[in-house]
Write an enzyme that holds these catalytic residues in place. Structure first.
Site, PDB file in Angstrom:
ATOM      1  N   ALA A   1       0.831  -1.205   0.000  1.00 20.32           N
ATOM      2  CA  ALA A   1       0.000   0.000   0.000  1.00 20.32           C
ATOM      3  C   ALA A   1       0.863   1.252   0.000  1.00 20.32           C
ATOM      4  CB  ALA A   1      -0.934  -0.001   1.206  1.00 20.32           C
ATOM      5  N   GLU A   2       1.964   1.249   0.790  1.00 18.69           N
ATOM      6  CA  GLU A   2       2.841   2.419   0.832  1.00 18.69           C
ATOM      7  C   GLU A   2       4.305   2.008   0.917  1.00 18.69           C
ATOM      8  OE1 GLU A   2       1.607   5.389   0.528  1.00 18.69           O
ATOM      9  OE2 GLU A   2      -0.498   5.085   1.057  1.00 18.69           O
ATOM     10  N   THR A   3       5.132   2.756   0.222  1.00 22.37           N
ATOM     11  CA  THR A   3       6.583   2.713   0.396  1.00 22.37           C
ATOM     12  C   THR A   3       7.014   4.110   0.799  1.00 22.37           C
ATOM     13  OG1 THR A   3       6.895   0.931  -1.211  1.00 22.37           O
ATOM     14  CG2 THR A   3       8.803   2.317  -0.726  1.00 22.37           C
TER      15      THR A   3
END
Length: 260
Positions: free
Chosen positions: A45-47
């Protein structure tokens, strides 16, 4: 060139629950397009990417398809990596971001996000929203996210949106929420328009959830649960125009990315 990465499950004390985020501590910024490619490669979902700038860390967050202005769980994961891997020792870790100054401190064994409030305002129930979510709604508000109140925790758990229809609505994503059976409130978060059909545990949505439920329950400290398949518990507090969002984190993987 090789870059070290760390995968952390945020808002969880054990692996394979909470919300996974990838964290890169960089010496200097990479090109935006390259950071987007790296985020797409990891497909979480996020880096998060961090670069030290003065006394603070500049943080940026990328989904597999786009950069976003605010992300709670990847900020929590980043602070965990700075504390536990890189040996940061300060009382709080200060971040600068597209959403202004942020900080993460430690309290009672948990990490505590300090974020701005995003108070939702009335939008009103529409047929498009009900059709996209596939359920009856009690109220519809909005900030940068669609904020939808349902009748019960069971209704939140059973919500099965039409992702294509949801992606066409003019918000980053949709929060669905209700009073909880065992927590003050529960929620889920869907953001197909930015490459996240459902986010497991979302810190940033609580910038709106906390002031909303604080007013309705007449409480400043609240317990919250995001009832996705992975699930995650959040410890929440309203402090004026700021919210404190607490949770645990667990390191599950680390490695090295090779670029050419």
């Amino acid at each position: 060139m090789q870059l070290d990465f760390y995968q952390v499950d945020a808002f969880s004390q054990r692996p394979f629950s909470g919300n996974p985020a990838m964290v890169y501590r960089l010496d200097a910024w990479l090109a935006d397009g390259l950071m987007q490619q790296i985020a797409a490669e990891h497909n979480l979902a996020e880096t998060a990417f961090l670069v030290r700038e003065g006394l603070a860390w500049h943080i940026r967050w990328f989904t597999p398809t786009t950069e976003v202005p605010l992300c709670g769980h990847a900020t929590l994961a980043s602070a965990f990596v700075l504390y536990e891997v890189y040996g940061e020792t300060g009382e709080a870790i200060e971040f600068t971001s597209k959403s202004g100054p942020l900080s993460v401190s430690r309290e009672d064994g948990r990490l505590l996000l300090d974020f701005p409030t995003l108070v939702p305002t009335e939008v009103g129930v529409t047929l498009d929203v009900e059709r996209a979510l596939g359920c009856e709604v009690v109220d519809v508000l909005g900030s940068n996210e669609l904020f939808v109140v349902l009748a019960s925790e069971q209704a939140v758990r059973e919500c099965a949106p039409d992702m294509a229809a949801l992606a066409k609505l003019p918000w980053l994503g949709a929060i669905v929420t209700a009073r909880g059976d065992h927590h003050d409130f529960v929620s889920r978060y869907f953001a197909p328009a930015i490459g996240i059909p459902e986010d497991p545990v979302t810190g940033s949505t609580h910038c709106s959830l906390i002031p909303y439920w604080s007013q309705r329950l007449n409480k400043l400290s609240l317990s919250a649960y995001q009832c996705s398949a992975r699930g995650g518990e959040l410890f929440c507090r309203l402090e004026g125009d700021r919210v404190k969002i607490g949770g645990f984190a667990t390191l599950v993987a680390s490695g090295r990315l090779t670029l050419g």
